[in-house]
Design an enzyme around this catalytic site. Structure first.
Site, mmCIF file in Angstrom:
data_model
loop_
_atom_site.group_PDB
_atom_site.id
_atom_site.type_symbol
_atom_site.label_atom_id
_atom_site.label_comp_id
_atom_site.label_asym_id
_atom_site.label_seq_id
_atom_site.Cartn_x
_atom_site.Cartn_y
_atom_site.Cartn_z
ATOM 1 N N CYS A 1 -53.180 42.776 -93.113
ATOM 2 C CA CYS A 1 -54.566 43.151 -93.435
ATOM 3 C C CYS A 1 -55.014 44.286 -92.532
ATOM 4 C CB CYS A 1 -55.493 41.951 -93.257
ATOM 5 S SG CYS A 1 -57.240 42.380 -93.200
ATOM 6 N N ASN B 254 -87.818 9.207 -97.185
ATOM 7 C CA ASN B 254 -86.381 9.411 -97.098
ATOM 8 C C ASN B 254 -86.127 10.850 -97.474
ATOM 9 O OD1 ASN B 254 -83.630 9.573 -97.394
ATOM 10 N ND2 ASN B 254 -83.574 8.393 -99.302
ATOM 11 N N GLY B 255 -85.600 11.612 -96.523
ATOM 12 C CA GLY B 255 -85.327 13.009 -96.816
ATOM 13 C C GLY B 255 -85.633 13.863 -95.619
ATOM 14 N N MET C 192 -65.328 39.964 -95.519
ATOM 15 C CA MET C 192 -64.849 39.803 -94.149
ATOM 16 C C MET C 192 -66.036 39.643 -93.195
ATOM 17 S SD MET C 192 -61.409 42.012 -94.112
ATOM 18 C CE MET C 192 -60.653 40.698 -93.205
ATOM 19 N N CYS D 225 -82.636 8.333 -94.756
ATOM 20 C CA CYS D 225 -82.795 6.899 -94.773
ATOM 21 C C CYS D 225 -82.674 6.263 -96.143
ATOM 22 C CB CYS D 225 -84.172 6.558 -94.261
ATOM 23 S SG CYS D 225 -85.060 7.958 -93.650
ATOM 24 N N CYS E 284 -62.166 42.726 -100.201
ATOM 25 C CA CYS E 284 -61.636 41.472 -100.731
ATOM 26 C C CYS E 284 -62.336 41.094 -102.033
ATOM 27 C CB CYS E 284 -61.847 40.336 -99.733
ATOM 28 S SG CYS E 284 -61.541 40.782 -98.033
ATOM 29 N N CYS F 185 -57.311 44.791 -102.842
ATOM 30 C CA CYS F 185 -56.701 44.857 -101.517
ATOM 31 C C CYS F 185 -55.423 45.671 -101.592
ATOM 32 C CB CYS F 185 -56.393 43.452 -101.005
ATOM 33 S SG CYS F 185 -55.562 43.453 -99.419
ATOM 34 N N GLU G 111 -61.047 26.209 -100.272
ATOM 35 C CA GLU G 111 -61.703 25.584 -101.409
ATOM 36 C C GLU G 111 -61.074 26.096 -102.694
ATOM 37 O OE1 GLU G 111 -65.723 26.799 -102.014
ATOM 38 O OE2 GLU G 111 -66.173 25.113 -103.305
ATOM 39 N N LYS H 91 -71.647 32.923 -94.610
ATOM 40 C CA LYS H 91 -72.772 32.717 -95.517
ATOM 41 C C LYS H 91 -73.207 31.262 -95.556
ATOM 42 C CE LYS H 91 -69.456 32.726 -99.314
ATOM 43 N NZ LYS H 91 -69.154 33.054 -100.673
#
Lengths: 1501, 479
Positions: free
Chosen positions: A1123, A257-258, A500, A26, A1129, A1134, A907, A958
């Site tokens: 693979c 708020n939280g 993996m 909020c 990895c 690899c 990413e 993860k």
């Protein structure tokens, strides 16, 4: 509405949904007089401020129903006097008490009952009732839903007959009456009855309208006589869409708020505290219990406790420090000792309520605003010369004349500001803490720090040789456990890394022995609260463990009789455990947790529960549970079960508060096993078997030169770090609140066991029960004591072994699939698919089949939609170039583009060369661009070359964790894409630092839709119970796509226990998301996607029936490219060149786009075959059709009831489709930019520079972002001259000012700005300076908010004032000069440079691996604030850098006219000596211009 | 992950030194020397520690190869041995004679991706030899002697493996064998240069010391019938192997100096063991100074040609009807043979043996490979008019083995066999149609590898144990 209620009931009954899964967040704030005077202005400002934080709330589809808003002000005597007199009653001039009450609207009978309840209690307690008043309301401002759920709103106006009863006593009595009424109402099952406020001092007006219509709805508030010394206001954003009027805030004591991450633990511990809770101030304690009403939201629960503490004599500031303390245990440099002692004391009284929290609260004596230990919610304040203090989530909430402002500031981590209402005196953070520290100083010597007594020394083993091996066997340890998990914990002093996904059976489907903790999945936070970085922000975390009697939280005086024992960690080595026993001498009881073969597990459990009760009743304070007495005839009770059983029983019997549960067990080895034991309620753990095993390895000389004591210490250290990591995933920073919190959910553990022994833990899918568990432990026990077992089982949980656990990726399957895609053989693919179906059950879907009756419906396959249509629904997961080799990443993208599927950048940025089509017509541009917590390479260019942007909140392997790309993987190419330096480590933070809460996510989505209005925005979540409500919140935040990832998703590197024990199967998460989205009428407006271990067409069809319309296939597409699941990895080795940056290995890559195309084509073909066989023509026809599925197997015989029914429950979508018909882009409101664009676009073609100016308000968010998009499109990446378009702005800018701003754009803001200034800055220049009429000192004036320059890649920022938390976090290229910042500055920075001409906050430069920072430090106390783990610092020594700093300051001066910068430049020769230079360690040998000419660099220890 | 592993990226493959051809041809000693310790550790460290270890998947015994490679690389040799022996009763034998290029090493992931396999066999041999040298290999100490006894027929790898496994559980074991030494094919079939005999002898010795009774020179059916043995023991295992040589039906096959491979190899092995072998000493089973032709392309044929080389034959040729790619024998062995001077005549098949009394030459047909047959292998077809003549003083037939007629031999006509003459057993329990009589090794699967025999022996042991437990339970219940 009816449909909603019907659906809701269905989902609740089938255990799919529980209202406590809802989250909220909020905007919050406070206006208060600093001279103790009531005024009308204050109320009006409160109302005005609410109108300026509307964007922090959410609005229903009807455009009017909000998630709740409200205001808390003082009772206006004049106003109510009139109401009394109007009614014909006489007012006697005394205190007027008012109760603001929601009654069930259409049930008059119930209304009467409620009123009678209140009247009875009031009359019985010597009160006089003036009247009941129907509160005037204006329902025309309500939305349909809000109106339909609107309660009857009434006030009860009364007084006390006892004139002597004043203020605090009176309030206390009103509190008791209200609590009694509430309890009685609950007992007589009066529904929809809620008391907003019940006080002689203040009153709360709240409801489910939009924040801006508060005073329209309640005309009372328009009344000029409504005056107050304070106004607390609140705007809510909730993940659910069902309006609950009572959950609107403020609550009686606070507005929040939280999100409270430790809620489960806090509720459990409050139950425990209730056992000893006592106060002379209350006659009858029982009426106040339970303190927390079941079903309360986290904020409401916090309010319950806060209020109780207030009413029992703890003033609001103390209550704040008790419940939301500072992080103190590791802050010896920055916190005064007296403060540390105060917190040490308070923390041994009560567990912190941990999580993001900005609160505004009052006990009618004090009004306070305060922040959590981590400063995760923005809180800005302004003090004016007309004696007012404004504080709230944003700056600019009320328009104030600049020259009235005396000071501007913000509250950092743990900080508090309090105003004593009667005097109007403002007490700042330090003053409050100083005062309280003095007040409670006398308790300090009672705290006994046992760490000083129980150090690790002379470690001895308990068992060795065969005796040891048999125990290892009994507890299910394998060679793999010892080599892969235990060994690194000692050798590397950290948990092992793997890569993996998990392709082994969920524990309940395994036919092998799996320890009980394998059935527990760790909770993690996503969207509604942030995980913490337990490494870089370690200072806020603590494993402090206190034991013994818990004491009375309401009255400290009885504490003087007892010592309080604390330890720094709950893990005790063998030697510590021995000392522990010696120390407590005879005051402990040992309970043997083994049972005779001839007995049963059930009897054994009954027995230990019994023994524990006897012990506590005899006054024992320490119970030791041990399983070390096992032998050939005695079987150990699973310790997790024992702890859960005893803990829950003692709580039930109200005995838990008096005792600690100390565990001596062979069951604890990896971090997950410790977390489960602690989560079940263990106080300390002595893992004797793991320690003896370390001893065994030590004797084999496997630990080099380490002594045994060192080995043990390192192991305990890595367990501690692991625990911190597991807690931090949940956003929890203190163990005391995590303990007993059951922050897990179970998959496949019998519901009976869970509800009896682990109450509060979610268990959607039942399974193994006591008899099943008993069978397994008997089997393994017998095996262990069989003759001649010389070697432990090999394992096979983490990596495949032929005689170990089943894995879905098996050697022959891999080869079959690779053969199929290489030779384009659909037949071989079908063999592969069949072989997968023939495996023993691994996933929940393996117990499911299509309903028989549909199998006879088959149609000809030619009638089914074409393959190419199905192919469009496929994605290849989100793997970065960095995880994958360039070859693999591009091949995959080309393959996916050929089938018009979705490949994702991952990413890690993407080379802009790839945005163009290749000569042969192929294209390696990823259609989806990911924006994850590190923001690597997220530029305006990147974001405008995609048709989809994926916000990765969490990752299946993860969730709740960040990542690290080790330096050796950061090649030249990778570094270029990520705007960093080759060879230097890159860190991805656990949270997005601009998403700590749902309204923050809405803001990021808003920003992204500004920067690229043509891309769909997706949000990637990980399956967990409760993901449905989060998905609903995400949909309300205007996301277009929601991706639910299963726990089995892959990773390039992740701690092994994270791969194994976090998240749940997508089958569960997907169905829940689909159900809740449908329930909330949101499903048709958002595309639902799933991934995580999808391998075949059958998987796709099942996922579709469970509600997904798009499907990600990651690992299998890697297998198609060569693979072979080497699972290295993370090692950069690899052997087949898929997942490595090593050039030689990359040469081994054999993947081709054809192989990728073949794989997806085969899967699509199989989908078509299945559709045809079931009689459906298209995927759309079966989406969400769980009625086509049935469970065909209940798993093993020994299970109780493995019932998958919760997956099959359908919510009725009404007239809407069960899927999102078109790829829609949900609209967000325009901002100032549309106006600016209109004004400037005509002049784009002129050569002349463009200049405009505007007024700006905090509701104008992301100013400059959409304009940058237009500029990008118009000029097509052409480099524009500096200041090509200059915009001057006046006022307070909203969040994300200048986000993703492009080069050539200059924004000059006269005023201040909120959070996220310059987010993702891509070349623009941002200048922020105080207005000319301002009287503030710039280096004391907070001018920009939190998380500034997050992920900026280029551009400049000059701000003549201070920044908030996390300034320049993950900056990778921008240059900036500011005049001070709060904690965590320059965190994770990898490039660019910042000059800070003022003080910095704590933990500066944590995780900074690139770029450079210069700090003006005339007081020479910078050392206190730096986190030197990854940086060095020194005076500026070389000419190059001296010039560099000077030129930046000069530029700052010329842009901002800052007096401070002028002062420095004028005296530069001397002032330069006051600067320190901060340089990342890894950069030192890579700098073109060295920072020193000396051979050695000074390092801070 | 220990930084000791995954070294294949910068450490090249290296086998233990192979002795020079010129010297190794002169004796019967093994041709590979052992790794020195550092080398074994270094080569083990090349292992990629795969998530899916194809080496293990393709090992009949499912040896935990990556795990003992890691232990070896870390210098933890005792643990490495313990782990290796936990799935294999004679790792030193498998390390020497397994066709690794077709099993573990051939499927090694780093081999597949072109980095050169981890030298698994050599490391296995190293680990076990080291264990022998260090005295870690000790007789089984039984703590709980059981009364039940098991009789095993045959001391080859299947029989020995089964015996050891059952002995570990405390059962009383007697092994009957028709030869004078225990070891079966390991002793008399495989030449020294692949497997020196002391290797087998020390194994059998330790089993003897473990309390296993060896009854040599005992022929079932002659010295005692199978049924008599069944009465004596609670369970029986038949692990005789297959010994009947396959014949070649062409003109001239009754000429002298045409021998079955096993006669030739046994004679040579007996000489090596110091026995007096009349036929050898007379120069009949001795290929010295002769032109030798070996027919066949399996491992036995390779053993014969290389034995001939060592016996100083004048020339050694190997006739095989398929080509190099399609031969069943280990390519490594072919390479060794070629190095040692053996001439391979691929795609050739004898048509007729010529000679007056003894063999003098052969007429050979050339062969071309046709379409694959039902076994998937290309079918050999005779090329017309392709005959040629080959001089030979001695011909060794290495065409494979068939089972003997066990029901007849054992005087147990009710023992069921398959159409191939192997014993018929239950697929899961390995029990024959006679209750309590189990079978393992070549006698159930036909001529195969030693490693499969060990695997069978171990599986049979598990099955026998289960059988005996039920039996003893029934007994106690009955009593």
């Amino acid at each position: 509405m009816k449909l909603y209620k019907k659906n809701l009931k269905k989902l609740i009954n089938s255990k799919v949904y529980h209202p406590n899964m809802e989250h909220d967040a909020c905007g919050v704030g406070l206006v208060v007089s600093t001279e103790g005077k009531k005024s009308r202005k204050i109320v009006e400002y409160g109302i005005e401020a609410l109108k300026a934080v509307w964007h922090r709330g959410a609005v229903d589809a009807d455009g009017k129903t909000g998630d709740g808003a409200g205001i808390h002000v003082e009772i206006s005597r004049d106003f109510f006097k009139e109401k009394i007199e109007n009614y014909g009653r006489k007012y006697d001039g005394g205190e007027i008490c008012v109760g603001m009450i929601f009654l069930p609207r259409n049930d008059y009978n119930a209304q009467e009952k409620c009123k009678t309840l209140i009247e009875t209690e009031l009359l019985n307690n010597n009160f006089y009732i003036y009247r009941w008043r129907q509160v005037p309301i204006n329902t025309s401002v309500l939305g349909v839903k809000a109106e339909l759920t609107r309660p009857e709103i009434v006030q009860v106006i009364f007084k006390s007959n006892d004139k002597k009863l004043k203020f605090k006593e009176l309030e206390r009595q009103l509190y008791v009456i209200r609590r009694t009424v509430e309890k009685k109402a609950l007992n007589s099952r009066l529904k929809d009855f809620y008391i907003c406020s019940f006080s002689s001092k203040s009153i709360i007006y709240k409801g489910m309208f939009l924040a801006e219509t508060l005073s329209d709805f309640y005309p009372d508030l328009h009344d000029e006589r409504f005056i107050s010394r304070f106004a607390i206001f609140h705007q809510r954003y909730s993940t659910n869409t069902f309006p609950s009027w009572d959950l609107a805030q403020p609550f009686r004591a606070l507005a929040h708020n939280g999100e409270i991450n430790t809620l489960k633990g806090n509720i459990n511990w409050m139950k425990v505290h209730e056992q000893e809770m006592n106060s002379e101030l209350f006659k009858e304690m029982e009426n106040l219990k339970p303190v927390i009403n079941s079903g309360n939201s986290d904020s409401a629960a916090l309010d319950n406790v806060f209020e109780l503490l207030n009413r029992s004599g703890h003033p609001a500031p103390l209550a704040k420090l008790m419940l939301i303390p500072d992080a103190w245990s590791k802050k010896s440099k920055t916190l005064p000792k007296s403060h540390q002692q105060l917190f040490n004391f308070l923390n041994s009284i009560i567990e912190p309520w941990d999580g993001p929290a900005a609160i505004a609260a009052t006990d009618n004596d004090w009004a306070i605003v305060a922040n959590d230990r981590n400063g995760l919610r923005p809180l800005r304040y302004i003090v004016t010369n007309d004696k007012l203090l404004f504080a709230g989530s944003e700056t600019g909430m009320v328009s104030l004349e600049e020259n009235k402002i005396v000071s501007k500031g913000r509250l950092g981590p743990g900080q508090i500001i309090g105003i004593k209402l009667d005097k109007g005196k403002v007490y700042h953070n330090t003053e409050i803490k100083n005062y309280l520290a003095k007040e409670y100083k006398h308790f300090n010597n009672q705290i006994i720090d046992l760490d000083k007594k129980f150090y690790v020394k002379n470690e001895k083993r308990l068992f060795y040789g065969e005796e040891l091996r048999k125990r290892q066997y009994v507890f299910g340890l394998s060679i793999e456990d010892l080599e892969l998990i235990l060994h690194p914990m000692v050798e590397d002093c950290k948990e092992a890394t793997g890569s993996m996904g998990d392709d082994t059976p969920v524990a309940v489907l395994s036919d092998r022995y799996r320890p009980l903790n394998h059935y527990f999945r760790q909770n993690f936070s996503q969207v509604t609260n942030p995980p913490i970085d337990s490494l870089r922000e370690n200072k806020v975390m603590s494993l402090k463990t206190r034991f013994g009697d818990m004491g009375n939280i309401l009255d400290f005086n009885n504490l003087t009789e007892e010592n309080i024992y604390v330890l720094d960690s709950p893990i005790l080595s063998n030697s510590q455990f021995l000392k522990f026993k010696e120390y407590f001498d005879k005051s402990f009881t040992i309970i043997d947790c083994t049972f005779e073969k001839t007995s049963t597990l059930k009897k054994a459990l009954d027995n230990i529960i019994n023994l524990s009760e006897i012990a506590v009743r005899e006054g024992i304070k320490q119970i030791i549970l041990t399983d070390k007495n096992l032998n050939e005839n005695k079987i150990p009770i699973p310790m997790l079960l024992a702890v859960g059983a005893i803990n829950s029983y003692l709580i039930k019997m109200k005995l838990r508060a008096y005792v600690s549960l100390n565990i001596q067990t062979g069951e604890a080895l990896d971090t997950h096993s410790y977390a489960t034991l602690l989560g079940a309620g263990a106080t300390t753990i002595n893992p004797y078997l793991a320690l003896d095993t370390i001893h065994q390895r030590y004797e084999k000389k496997l630990f080099g030169k380490l002594t045994i004591d060192e080995c043990i210490k390192r192991y305990i250290q890595s367990v501690n770090n692991g625990l911190l990591k597991i807690m931090s995933k949940m956003g929890i920073s203190v163990l005391s609140s995590y303990r007993g919190g059951g922050n897990f959910e179970t998959v496949g553990l019998s519901r009976t066991i869970v509800s009896e022994f682990f109450p509060g833990i979610t268990s959607k899918i039942s399974g193994i029960g006591i008899s099943g568990i008993e069978k397994k432990i008997r089997e393994i026990h017998e095996q262990a004591f069989k003759e001649n077992i010389s070697v432990l089982p090999i394992g096979g949980i983490y990596k495949y072994r032929k005689n170990g656990e089943t894995h879905q990726y098996q050697g022959n399957l891999i080869h079959m699939l690779q053969h199929a895609v290489t030779h384009k053989s659909f037949e071989t693919y079908k063999k592969y698919a069949k072989a997968i179906y023939d495996l023993p059950p691994i996933n929940l879907r393996d117990l499911i089949d299509f309903k028989k009756k549909y199998k006879n419906n088959s149609i000809d396959i030619s009638q089914v939609e074409e393959t190419k249509e199905i192919l469009k629904r496929f994605g290849s997961g989100s793997m970065s170039h960095g995880a994958l080799s360039q070859e693999a990443h591009e091949t995959l993208a080309i393959g996916m583009n050929r089938i018009k599927g979705a490949s994702c950048s991952g990413e890690g940025g993407e080379d802009s060369k790839r945005f163009k089509v290749l000569e042969n017509g192929d294209c390696s541009n990823s259609r989806v661009k990911q924006i994850a917590s590190a923001r690597f390479g997220v530029t305006i260019d990147y974001l405008n070359n995609c048709n989809e942007i994926e916000i990765k909140i969490a990752q299946g392997a993860k969730p709740g964790e960040g990542g690290q790309l080790p330096g050796f993987k950061v090649t030249k190419d990778i570094a270029k894409l990520r705007y960093s330096t080759p060879g230097v480590t890159l860190i991805s933070p656990p949270p997005h630092h601009d998403i700590y809460s749902i309204e923050d996510l809405a803001q990021l989505i808003y920003d992204l839709k500004q920067v690229n209005p043509n891309a769909r925005v997706g949000v990637k979540l990980v399956a967990s119970s409760g993901v449905g409500t989060i998905a609903a919140g995400v949909a309300k935040a205007k996301a277009d796509i929601i991706l639910i990832s299963g726990h089995s998703g892959g990773t390039g590197a992740s701690p092994q226990t994270s791969i194994k024990y976090v998240g749940i199967p997508w089958e569960m998460g997907l169905t829940e998301a689909n159900q809740i989205l449908t329930l909330n009428n949101l499903r048709h407006s958002v595309t639902l996607r799933t991934d995580g271990g999808i391998k075949t067409g059958r998987d796709v069809v099942i996922a579709a029936m469970m509600g997904a319309e798009e499907f990600g296939i990651g690992t299998t597409s890697l297998v198609a490219m060569g693979c072979i699941l080497v699972r290295q990895c993370h090692s950069n080795t690899c052997p087949v060149g898929v997942c490595t940056q090593d050039e030689k290995l990359r040469e081994k890559f054999t993947g081709t786009p054809e192989k990728v195309v073949n794989l997806f084509t085969f899967i699509a073909e199989e989908v078509r075959e299945i559709l045809a066989s079931l009689g459906f023509k298209s995927l759309n026809e079966i989406i969400g059709r769980t009625d086509l599925l049935r469970q065909v197997s209940k798993g093993s015989e020994s299970l109780d009831d493995l019932d998958l029914n919760p997956l099959f429950v359908q919510a009725d979508p009404g007239k809407n489709k069960r899927y999102c018909e078109k790829k829609i882009i949900n609209k967000v409101p325009d901002t100032l930019d549309e106006q600016i664009y209109k004004d400037v676009k005509e002049r784009f073609n002129n050569e002349e520079k463009i200049y405009q100016s505007y007024d700006v308000k905090n509701i104008h968010r992301a100013v400059g972002t959409r304009l940058s998009h237009y500029i990008y499109k118009e000029f097509n990446k052409k480099k524009l001259p500096e200041d090509f378009i200059s915009i001057d702005l006046f006022g307070s800018a909203g969040q994300s000012f200048g986000a993703f701003g492009i080069n050539g754009l200059t924004l000059k803001l006269f005023g201040d700005a909120n959070d996220y200034v310059g987010k993702g800055l891509s070349g623009a220049k941002l200048v922020i300076l105080p207005p000319k009429e301002s009287n503030l000192k710039s280096d004391e004036n907070t001018i920009i908010g939190n998380t500034v320059l997050y992920g900026a890649t280029s551009g400049k920022l000059f701000a003549s004032g201070k920044a908030g938390e996390r300034f320049a976090v993950r900056n990778s290229g921008a240059l900036s000069v500011i005049e001070g910042c709060d904690s965590n500055g320059c965190e994770y920075m990898t490039g660019g440079a910042v000059v800070i001409l003022g003080k910095v906050g704590d933990n500066f430069a944590a995780g900074m691996t690139g770029g450079m920072a210069f700090i003006y430090d005339p007081l020479s106390d910078f050392e206190k604030y730096i986190n030197s783990d990854s940086v060095v610092w020194q005076k500026i020594e070389t000419e190059y850098w001296i010039k560099y700093v000077k030129s930046l300051i000069q530029e700052h001066y010329s842009e901002t006219n800052s007096e401070l910068s002028k002062k420095i430049i004028d005296n530069f020769k001397n002032e330069i000596l006051n600067f320190v230079q901060v340089c990342p360690k890894e950069m030192i040998d890579k700098l073109e211009n060295p920072i020193t000419l000396k051979p050695m660099i000074k390092e801070v220890s | 992950m220990s930084d000791k592993m995954l070294k294949f990226i910068n450490v090249g493959q290296q086998n233990p030194p192979k002795r020079e051809v010129l010297t190794r041809k002169d004796d019967f000693n093994e041709i590979y020397s052992e790794y020195i310790h550092e080398k074994a550790a270094e080569q083990s460290s090349r292992c990629s520690q795969c998530g899916v270890p194809f080496c293990q998947i393709h090992c009949p015994l499912s040896n935990n190869i990556p795990d003992w490679l890691k232990l070896t690389a870390e210098g933890r040799l005792q643990e490495a041995y313990e782990l290796a022996q936990s799935t294999n009763n004679m790792p030193e034998v498998c390390g020497r004679i397994c066709p690794q290029d077709r099993l573990c090493e051939g499927n090694c992931v780093i081999e597949q991706s072109g980095h050169g396999t981890v030298t698994i066999g050599s490391v296995e041999k190293y680990i076990t030899e080291n264990a022998w040298n260090k005295g870690w290999i000790k007789p089984i100490k039984v703590r709980n002697e059981k009364k039940q006894s098991v009789g095993i027929i045959g001391t080859g790898p299947a029989g020995l493996a089964c015996a050891e496994q059952l002995r570990k559980q405390g059962y009383q074991i007697t092994i009957y064998d028709r030869y004078d030494r225990p070891g079966g094919l390991l002793i008399y079939g495989i030449p020294n240069f692949k497997l020196e005999k002391y290797v087998v002898e020390r194994r059998t010795k330790i089993l003897e010391e473990s309390g296993i009774k060896f009854v040599q020179n005992f022929e079932v059916g002659k010295d005692s019938s199978l049924n008599q043995l069944r009465e004596k023991h609670d369970a029986m295992l038949i692990a005789t192997g297959v010994y009947k040589p396959r014949e070649i039906e062409i003109p001239g096959s009754n000429l002298k100096n045409i021998f079955p491979a096993m006669d030739f190899l046994t004679a040579s092995n007996r000489k090596g063991l110091g026995d007096k072998v009349e036929l050898f000493d007379k120069g009949i089973l001795n290929s010295e100074k002769k032109d030798v032709v070996v027919i066949g392309g399996g491992d036995t044929a390779m053993d014969c040609v290389r034995t001939s080389v060592r016996q100083k034959a004048k020339s050694v040729k190997c006739l095989y009807r398929r080509d190099r790619e399609n031969m069943p024998g280990s390519t490594r062995e072919v390479a060794n043979a070629e190095e040692e001077g053996v001439e391979f005549i691929w795609l050739s098949s004898p048509k007729e043996f010529l000679g007056t009394n003894k063999i003098e030459s052969l007429i050979v047909n050339k062969i071309k490979l046709g379409d694959p047959d039902e076994s998937g292998r290309k079918k050999p077809e005779i090329q017309k008019d392709s005959e040629f003549n080959l001089k030979a003083d001695m011909v060794i037939k290495a065409l494979g083995f068939d089972p003997e007629n066990l029901p007849k031999l054992f005087g147990s006509e009710d023992l069921q066999i398959t159409r191939w003459g192997t014993l018929k057993t239950d697929f899961d329990t390995m029990e024959t149609n006679l209750q309590g009589v189990f079978a393992a090794g070549d006698i159930i699967r036909g001529a195969s590898l030693v490693v499969w025999a060990i695997k069978d022996g171990r599986d049979a042991a598990l099955s026998i144990e289960k059988y005996l437990k039920t039996k003893s339970l029934q007994k106690t219940e009955a009593a």
